[in-house]
Design an enzyme around this catalytic site. Structure first.
Site: not given
Lengths: 67, 67, 67, 67, 67, 67
Positions: D1-3, D41
């Site tokens: 997290m985040p993506y 990511h």
């Protein structure tokens, strides 16, 4: 073009932070790939903390445990 | 990595069910692909019943007709 | 409905593993949410190792370093 | 997290440019939202020029016309 | 804005069909929602037949069985 | 199959407009690609106006300026 999607947990992201994310992501593809900012779209998804999981656990539970 | 997205209609999915979806999806990629659960992310999207369509119809209308 | 998307790096996922991912993801939403398997769709995206990043680095570079 | 997902047309994006996109997008969410880079990511999708449309036209056709 | 994504199996979709999909999807949001076609983006994803599943089975296997 | 996702800003899209979007998008893939409407899914995402950016700006700010 390009299209950028940013997914984060829904934890009081402010309007100012959204402006910074959108400005920054747009600038990134302009600088690195020479894309046209006029046609660059950014969408921010704020995902409820009960709907994101990592390590096989709910993010909301991990957060409570301060993991 | 991996990243798994589960989209379902928004019909009172409980927190316990979300935990089961996240645990199960994570276990699946661990078992089948030998992925690391620590870095496996799962996001559940609950889509309003007026925003999902199938067979060219709104899911909310099909549901009323018990199709 | 539901729709499940599994994103993994493109590292020789076999057809048999894809069958297992699809069967397993479908079974998961059937068991947890009582969804109809007939209308459950699963899409697997195999992302090139140069197109996935984590920790601010390319996955392909992290892999070489055995991180 | 985040993506974060970045979709661009498939026009010879180099490995170095991908590294810059991933580093930059990660830095952005670290700086603006104080996110952990370890779990951030980024996935880059390179979309064939015949598969992206804008203004109701194929990008590959618009490009030829220098629009 | 808007952004439309069409995912189909990768089965020899022609350039002409892609043009029709992009023109038609753009026209749809113009007519129904009065959106500006200039800023409407459409992305077509062609998913390999071994990467799409329905009914818990690979699409490529169902296709062979003519299901 | 297919799966179509329509992302628009959240600006009072009516139920009737959603029905038209779903009917129209389904008809499009039936006509152009000869797909089966029974298994065609459409998901509409209504994105808050503070979460969509273009030209490096928030859509909600551009709208106020009538850009």
């Amino acid at each position: 073009m390009p299209y950028i999607n940013i997914k984060v947990t829904d934890e009081q992201v402010t309007k100012e932070q959204k402006q910074q994310l959108i400005a920054g992501a747009t600038q990134l593809v302009v600088e690195v790939l020479n894309k046209n900012p006029e046609t660059t779209h950014v969408v921010i998804d704020e995902v409820p903390v009960d709907n994101w999981g990592v390590k096989g656990k709910l993010y909301s539970d991990l957060k409570k445990l301060n993991v």
